[in-house]
Scaffold this active site. Structure first.
Site, PDB file in Angstrom:
ATOM      1  N   LYS A  95       0.849  -1.780  -0.088  1.00  0.00           N
ATOM      2  CA  LYS A  95       0.218  -0.201   0.108  1.00  0.00           C
ATOM      3  C   LYS A  95       0.716   1.514  -0.285  1.00  0.00           C
ATOM      4  O   LYS A  95       1.731   1.245   0.649  1.00  0.00           O
ATOM      5  CB  LYS A  95      -0.896   0.136   1.112  1.00  0.00           C
ATOM      6  CG  LYS A  95      -1.840   1.118   0.994  1.00  0.00           C
ATOM      7  CD  LYS A  95      -2.596   1.252   2.083  1.00  0.00           C
ATOM      8  CE  LYS A  95      -3.348   2.100   2.203  1.00  0.00           C
ATOM      9  NZ  LYS A  95      -4.760   2.627   3.720  1.00  0.00           N
ATOM     10  N   ARG A 133     -10.652   9.011   1.820  1.00  0.00           N
ATOM     11  CA  ARG A 133     -10.909  10.310   3.181  1.00  0.00           C
ATOM     12  C   ARG A 133     -12.222  11.120   3.718  1.00  0.00           C
ATOM     13  O   ARG A 133     -12.650  10.981   4.946  1.00  0.00           O
ATOM     14  CB  ARG A 133      -9.878  11.014   3.613  1.00  0.00           C
ATOM     15  CG  ARG A 133      -7.926   9.503   3.444  1.00  0.00           C
ATOM     16  CD  ARG A 133      -7.122  10.257   3.568  1.00  0.00           C
ATOM     17  NE  ARG A 133      -6.204   9.580   3.227  1.00  0.00           N
ATOM     18  CZ  ARG A 133      -4.573   8.942   2.933  1.00  0.00           C
ATOM     19  NH1 ARG A 133      -4.156  11.198   2.782  1.00  0.00           N
ATOM     20  NH2 ARG A 133      -3.473   8.982   3.196  1.00  0.00           N
ATOM     21  N   GLU A 180       7.938  -6.291   1.407  1.00  0.00           N
ATOM     22  CA  GLU A 180       6.632  -6.295   1.474  1.00  0.00           C
ATOM     23  C   GLU A 180       5.258  -7.605   1.424  1.00  0.00           C
ATOM     24  O   GLU A 180       5.395  -8.274   2.498  1.00  0.00           O
ATOM     25  CB  GLU A 180       5.630  -5.565   1.934  1.00  0.00           C
ATOM     26  CG  GLU A 180       6.924  -4.127   2.380  1.00  0.00           C
ATOM     27  CD  GLU A 180       5.825  -3.963   3.952  1.00  0.00           C
ATOM     28  OE1 GLU A 180       5.283  -4.437   4.258  1.00  0.00           O
ATOM     29  OE2 GLU A 180       6.865  -2.834   4.331  1.00  0.00           O
ATOM     30  N   LYS A 238      -2.299  -1.766  -3.620  1.00  0.00           N
ATOM     31  CA  LYS A 238      -2.971  -0.569  -3.873  1.00  0.00           C
ATOM     32  C   LYS A 238      -2.247   0.670  -4.019  1.00  0.00           C
ATOM     33  O   LYS A 238      -0.765   1.406  -2.682  1.00  0.00           O
ATOM     34  CB  LYS A 238      -3.511  -0.440  -2.224  1.00  0.00           C
ATOM     35  CG  LYS A 238      -4.847   0.876  -2.553  1.00  0.00           C
ATOM     36  CD  LYS A 238      -5.872   0.859  -0.688  1.00  0.00           C
ATOM     37  CE  LYS A 238      -6.356   2.157  -0.724  1.00  0.00           C
ATOM     38  NZ  LYS A 238      -7.283   2.209   0.231  1.00  0.00           N
ATOM     39  N   SER A 264     -10.089   5.609  -4.848  1.00  0.00           N
ATOM     40  CA  SER A 264     -11.436   6.514  -4.881  1.00  0.00           C
ATOM     41  C   SER A 264     -10.877   7.556  -5.512  1.00  0.00           C
ATOM     42  O   SER A 264     -11.725   8.139  -6.755  1.00  0.00           O
ATOM     43  CB  SER A 264     -11.700   7.231  -3.388  1.00  0.00           C
ATOM     44  OG  SER A 264     -10.317   7.469  -3.110  1.00  0.00           O
TER      45      SER A 264
END
Length: 329
Positions: free
Chosen positions: A196, A206, A239, A254, A280
Site C-alpha cells: 500500500k 478520506r 513486504e 493499492k 477512490s
C-alpha cells in the site's frame, strides 16, 4: 513472417476477438467496497465520488441484496465513525456493538452466502486520522499492532470471513494471525494490504470516512512513515513475502492503475491470490473527465479494469463493481 503471418486475421470480427481474448472480466472478479454510516434511511452521496454513497444499516441490507443479485459475491466494509467516538487508541473499534460489528451482522443476515471482508485500521476511529497510535509526534508500531489484532478478532467474532488490515504496520499480520489461531478462528482469512503506497489518490476516500490526518502540532502531516514510497518497486515484493510468511492468505496492491508493474512483480513472485484496489481517486478522475465529455465513461472503466486483470490481479476491489457487472452482462 509477413505476409504468411497476418496478425489482423484474428481481429477481423467481434466473434474471433472474443474467441482469442486472453483476459475477461466477470462478476467473480469483484469486491464491492461499501461505506456504512449510523442512522436510518440514510443514503448519502459522497461529493468527491459521484454516484457513490454511504448507507445506514437498513439500506445497506438492500444494497447487499442487489449486489448479490448481480453476481457480486464479496463486499469490503468501511465505517464512518462519529467524531465523539474517536480517540488516540481506537477504543470504539473494539466495541462488540460498534457500527462495523453491526454492519457485518447486517450483511450476513441479508445474504448469508456473501463473503464479508472488513477494513482493519485505526484511521476511521482515530482522533488524528492516522492508522496507528500517536506518541511524541510519531505513529507507534507495536502498540498499534496489538490493537489491530484485537480489532480483527472482534470482526471475526461478529461474523467476518476475511480481515483486511490496511494500516501497513510492521508485524501486524503475525499478531492478527496468532490471536485468531489462539481464539479458535482457524478459518478466518486475512487479505493484507501488503503493498500500500503513500499515494495522492486516496483523497475522496478520506472524504467519505472523514479520516484524513488532522493538521495539528506534533501530529504527522501524512502517512509516509508507514505507507510505501511510490518510487519503490523491489520493496513491494519484500513486504508481500513477509506478510505471506506471517499468515496472509491474500495479498493486495493499492492503488491500481499507476502500480500495474508492482501487480505483475508480485504475481510472478507469490503463489497466493493477488488483490488490487482501484481506489477512490481513480474512480473520481474517470467520473470528472466523463462529466466534462472528455472520455467515454463505460469504455474507460472496462479498459482500466481489464488492464488490472491483465497485470495479474486475482480479484479487484472497485467502486465501479456494480456498474461494470451491468456493462459486461
Amino acid at each position: 513472417m509477413y505476409p504468411l503471418n497476418r496478425n489482423r486475421r484474428l481481429r477481423t470480427s467481434e466473434a474471433i476477438r472474443s474467441l482469442v481474448r486472453e483476459n475477461a472480466i466477470t462478476p467473480n472478479d469483484f469486491i464491492a467496497p461499501l461505506f456504512v454510516v449510523e442512522g436510518k434511511n440514510k443514503k448519502q452521496e459522497i461529493a468527491s465520488m459521484p454516484n457513490y454513497f454511504r448507507f445506514s444499516l437498513d439500506l445497506l441490507e438492500q444494497e447487499v441484496k442487489e449486489l448479490w443479485s448481480l453476481g457480486i459475491k464479496s463486499v469490503l466494509l468501511f465505517v464512518k465513525v462519529p467524531d465523539n467516538l474517536k480517540d488516540n487508541a481506537g477504543t470504539e473499534a473494539l466495541n462488540a456493538d460498534g457500527l462495523m460489528q453491526r454492519a457485518i451482522n447486517t450483511v450476513k443476515n441479508a445474504v448469508p452466502e456473501m463473503l464479508v471482508m472488513t477494513d482493519v485500521a485505526l484511521d476511521p476511529y482515530s482522533a488524528y486520522g492516522h492508522d496507528g497510535v500517536i506518541a511524541n509526534g510519531k505513529v507507534i508500531n507495536d502498540d498499534t499492532t496489538a490493537i489491530l489484532a484485537e480489532m480483527g478478532l472482534s470482526h471475526a467474532k461478529a461474523g467476518a470471513d476475511i480481515l483486511a488490515p490496511s494500516d501497513m504496520m510492521d508485524g501486524r499480520i503475525f499478531e492478527m494471525r496468532s490471536l485468531l489461531e489462539d481464539e479458535g478462528f482457524h478459518e478466518t482469512g486475512i487479505m493484507s494490504y501488503s503493498a500500500k503506497y503513500a499515494s495522492a489518490f486516496y483523497g475522496p476516500f478520506r472524504d467519505a470516512l472523514d479520516s484524513a490526518p488532522v493538521d495539528a502540532e506534533n501530529i504527522p502531516k501524512d502517512k509516509k512513515t508507514y505507507q510505501m514510497d511510490p518510487a519503490n518497486r523491489e520493496e513491494a515484493v519484500k513486504e508481500t513475502l513477509m506478510d505471506i510468511e506471517e499468515g496472509a492468505d491474500i495479498v493486495m496492491v493499492k492503488p491500481g492503475l499507476c502500480y500495474l508493474d508492482i501487480v505483475r512483480d508480485i504475481r510472478n513472485a507469490v503463489d497466493v491470490p493477488v488483490a488490487v484496489y482501484q481506489v477512490s481517486g481513480e474512480y473520481a478522475m474517470i467520473k470528472a473527465a466523463a462529466e466534462k465529455g472528455w472520455l467515454d465513461h463505460d469504455a474507460v472503466v472496462l479498459e482500466q479494469l481489464t488492464a488490472i486483470k491483465r497485470a495479474g490481479a486475482s480479484m479487484i476491489a472497485s467502486y465501479f463493481a456494480k456498474d461494470a457487472v451491468k456493462l459486461i452482462s
